[in-house]
Design a protein around this motif. Structure first.
Motif, PDB file in Angstrom:
ATOM      1  N   TYR A 186       0.851  -1.195   0.000  1.00  0.00           N
ATOM      2  CA  TYR A 186       0.000   0.000   0.000  1.00  0.00           C
ATOM      3  C   TYR A 186       0.885   1.243   0.000  1.00  0.00           C
ATOM      4  O   TYR A 186       2.077   1.190   0.319  1.00  0.00           O
ATOM      5  N   GLY A 194      -6.041   1.526  -5.329  1.00  0.00           N
ATOM      6  CA  GLY A 194      -5.863   0.214  -4.752  1.00  0.00           C
ATOM      7  C   GLY A 194      -4.414  -0.063  -4.394  1.00  0.00           C
ATOM      8  O   GLY A 194      -3.545   0.803  -4.446  1.00  0.00           O
ATOM      9  N   ASP A 198      -2.904  -4.744  -6.955  1.00  0.00           N
ATOM     10  CA  ASP A 198      -4.138  -4.560  -7.709  1.00  0.00           C
ATOM     11  C   ASP A 198      -3.840  -3.992  -9.095  1.00  0.00           C
ATOM     12  O   ASP A 198      -4.702  -3.983  -9.972  1.00  0.00           O
ATOM     13  N   TYR A 411      -8.344   3.879   5.815  1.00  0.00           N
ATOM     14  CA  TYR A 411      -8.764   3.086   4.659  1.00  0.00           C
ATOM     15  C   TYR A 411      -9.947   3.786   3.986  1.00  0.00           C
ATOM     16  O   TYR A 411     -10.055   4.992   3.969  1.00  0.00           O
ATOM     17  N   MET A 415     -10.757   0.942  -1.733  1.00  0.00           N
ATOM     18  CA  MET A 415     -10.533  -0.292  -0.964  1.00  0.00           C
ATOM     19  C   MET A 415     -11.856  -0.883  -0.491  1.00  0.00           C
ATOM     20  O   MET A 415     -11.954  -2.093  -0.253  1.00  0.00           O
ATOM     21  N   ASP A 416     -12.875  -0.057  -0.340  1.00  0.00           N
ATOM     22  CA  ASP A 416     -14.200  -0.557   0.039  1.00  0.00           C
ATOM     23  C   ASP A 416     -14.925  -1.228  -1.125  1.00  0.00           C
ATOM     24  O   ASP A 416     -15.916  -1.924  -0.922  1.00  0.00           O
ATOM     25  N   ILE A 418     -13.228  -2.996  -3.817  1.00  0.00           N
ATOM     26  CA  ILE A 418     -12.550  -4.180  -4.358  1.00  0.00           C
ATOM     27  C   ILE A 418     -12.888  -5.375  -3.483  1.00  0.00           C
ATOM     28  O   ILE A 418     -12.718  -5.333  -2.265  1.00  0.00           O
ATOM     29  N   SER A 420     -12.779  -8.749  -1.292  1.00  0.00           N
ATOM     30  CA  SER A 420     -11.698  -9.270  -0.453  1.00  0.00           C
ATOM     31  C   SER A 420     -11.012 -10.472  -1.083  1.00  0.00           C
ATOM     32  O   SER A 420      -9.896 -10.827  -0.702  1.00  0.00           O
ATOM     33  N   HIS A 427      -7.997  -7.552   3.386  1.00  0.00           N
ATOM     34  CA  HIS A 427      -8.430  -6.484   4.296  1.00  0.00           C
ATOM     35  C   HIS A 427      -8.935  -5.292   3.485  1.00  0.00           C
ATOM     36  O   HIS A 427      -8.207  -4.331   3.222  1.00  0.00           O
ATOM     37  N   ARG A 428     -10.189  -5.345   3.090  1.00  0.00           N
ATOM     38  CA  ARG A 428     -10.749  -4.367   2.163  1.00  0.00           C
ATOM     39  C   ARG A 428     -11.892  -3.582   2.811  1.00  0.00           C
ATOM     40  O   ARG A 428     -11.657  -2.701   3.626  1.00  0.00           O
TER      41      ARG A 428
END
Length: 538
Positions: A186, A194, A198, A411, A415-416, A418, A420, A427-428
């Motif tokens: 990250y 992402g 990703d 976060y 990320m919310d 994509i 998991s 950890h999305r």
């Protein structure tokens, strides 16, 4: 989730190698390697480093980033190989297998537990330093990057050839591409684009049989596994094809420091409910650290909360958003600085911004990390009670925490969105922020390392009620052997795997069993193979 019991090919027999046996295996390995390259013997010799070579220590120590694993008693490799071609990797795999040795693979040396260059059994270290080419296709916004390249080299090359494009990666320039990609990766742009993995669209991997595979030949299951399933489990990734992303001309950074006496606790508590909802152009975080302040002729120890953010846009665009979303921070124009994207990498990484050449320095010691350190990680799914932070402050004021820090990374954003299961990194959605706990000490204090390490364990235990549960999650790129390891017989408890990978651990084990059924690529937290009764088709 179905609970599985794992077993792996035993490696306990390696633990009983005598010194003479290890030396014999070493000699046989070297003979094997040379015999596979009879027309290239002089070149091969220059790529092999044994304890008898003057180059051995300098090569071994060159990218050790945690001096906990650079002590006289730290197990060292029998041989270091610095391959300059795929054929050298293939030969090293063949010869280590033939002579009963293990392999560790290192690209940048930032493994938090030293697993990429330390083993308790006789082993060969493959150091990818000579495989670090970067080929950029500006028109198609893609690049091929070899695993031995470091993030700084990638950023530098992009600045020279494609200054309107970048790759969504991290801040530390000496992190190796190979390990970084293997665990997810990250950075400042992860809420917009992402994780690094990703944005991987192809890869080249040498498997345990020595085959060079790309995305087509390895298949989608293995391609899925190497993009976040952790390094050292499936093979050696030689290169990654990455998707580049656009960046604006101007980036704005801010830092606002508040000590406890300035109502920091309340502002931290409010940040928890706000930061993950900010526009995707934001990277938002807080770092806690103990500091000494002077007042009325008296020095007092307290804690500072450093609120920081990177915003893809101008100050004029940022200020109205923050004043509406988070007025409690009290952000003003004077707290903000506009700069280029690359300057923001240097600035937030605490690097000199007067020359870009610092990005090419592979030996630069990250000022954000102490010479020796221990780190742990957590994920937070709901706001931590304000009163609970008081216990955090108490622990940061303890003696062994003089070089400790706790970082919160918000976060949200893409990320919310994509799933998991898109990659092994699970950890999305639903995460407010990640926590990283670190304590450091000077290398000369390594004899007292457990004193410092125990501080992180006490803090981690205290935080248990306030973070994710069943499982308590952890980030594979912040490797932490405290949460569980493969034992000396190769057996694996299920718990450490689900903390890193959750439901994805099952599929990772199935892929591992398919691609490496003899469990050749293994270490303390490598993905295990399934026992025969549990093997199933993907």
């Amino acid at each position: 989730m179905k609970s599985l019991q794992f077993s792996a090919s035993p490696f306990v027999f390696l633990m009983i190698f005598s010194l003479s046996s290890a030396i014999h295996a070493n000699e046989e390995f070297l003979h094997c390697l040379s015999s596979l390259h009879p027309q290239d013997s002089s070149s091969i010799t220059s790529l092999i480093h044994t304890p008898n070579n003057s180059s051995y220590s300098s090569v071994l120590d060159s990218t050790i980033r945690n001096f906990r694993f650079a002590t006289p008693t730290t197990p060292k490799p029998l041989v270091i190989v610095t391959p300059s071609s795929v054929s050298h990797i293939q030969s090293t795999i063949h010869c280590t297998r033939k002579h009963g040795l293990q392999i560790r693979t290192r690209s940048g040396g930032h493994d938090f537990e030293g697993s990429s260059y330390v083993a308790q059994v006789p082993f060969v270290l493959i150091d990818m330093v000579n495989l670090r080419s970067i080929d950029i296709d500006v028109e198609n916004k893609v690049a091929w990057v070899q695993s031995g390249a470091i993030l700084g080299e990638l950023y530098y090359k992009l600045s020279q050839e494609a200054d309107t494009l970048t790759f969504p990666a991290g801040l530390c320039p000496t992190v190796g591409i190979g390990g970084y990609m293997s665990g997810g990766g990250y950075g400042l742009l992860f809420r917009k684009y992402g994780l690094a993995t990703d944005n991987v669209i192809d890869a080249q991997l040498v498997d345990a049989k020595g085959r060079l595979l790309d995305r087509t030949s390895m298949g989608e299951d293995l391609f899925w596994a190497i993009r976040g399933g952790g390094g050292g489990s499936f093979g050696i990734v030689v290169a990654w094809k990455i998707q580049l992303v656009p960046i604006p001309k101007t980036v704005t950074l801010y830092t606002v420091n508040k000590i406890l006496e300035q109502n920091a606790t309340k502002v931290v508590h409010q940040w928890q409910s706000i930061a993950h909802k900010l526009p995707i152009e934001f990277y938002s975080g807080i770092t806690f650290a103990p500091i000494n302040i002077d007042g009325d002729g008296v020095t007092k120890k307290t804690v500072v909360a450093s609120f920081h953010a990177s915003f893809l846009g101008t100050i004029d665009e940022l200020l109205p958003i923050m004043q509406e979303s988070f007025p409690e921070l009290g952000l003003v124009r004077e707290d903000c600085t506009e700069m280029s994207w690359l300057q923001s990498i240097l600035y937030m990484g605490l690097l000199p911004n007067d020359t870009l050449n610092i990005l090419l320095d592979r030996t630069h010691q990250n000022p954000l990390l102490s010479p020796s350190f221990k780190s742990k990680s957590d994920y937070v799914l709901e706001p931590i009670p304000e009163a609970a932070f008081e216990g955090v402050w108490e622990r940061l004021l303890e003696e062994e925490a003089h070089s400790a820090s706790i970082s919160l990374i918000a976060y949200g954003g893409i990320m919310d969105q994509i799933p998991s299961s898109a990659t092994p990194y699970p950890h999305r959605g639903g995460i407010l922020y990640k926590i990283v706990y670190s304590v450091g000490w000077p290398a000369e204090d390594n004899a007292r390392s457990e004193w410092y390490v125990n501080w992180t364990r006490r803090l981690y235990s205290y935080m248990g009620p306030f973070v994710s549960k069943s499982p308590r999650r952890a980030y594979i790129n912040y490797r932490d052997v405290d949460i569980g390891v493969n034992d000396e017989n190769g057996k694996t408890s299920y718990e450490w795997g689900i903390k890193y990978f959750m439901e994805n651990f099952d599929k990772l084990a199935q892929v591992k069993t398919m691609i490496d059924p003899d469990n050749f690529f293994r270490h303390e937290q490598s993905i295990p193979i399934l026992p025969p009764s549990s093997k199933m088709e993907l």
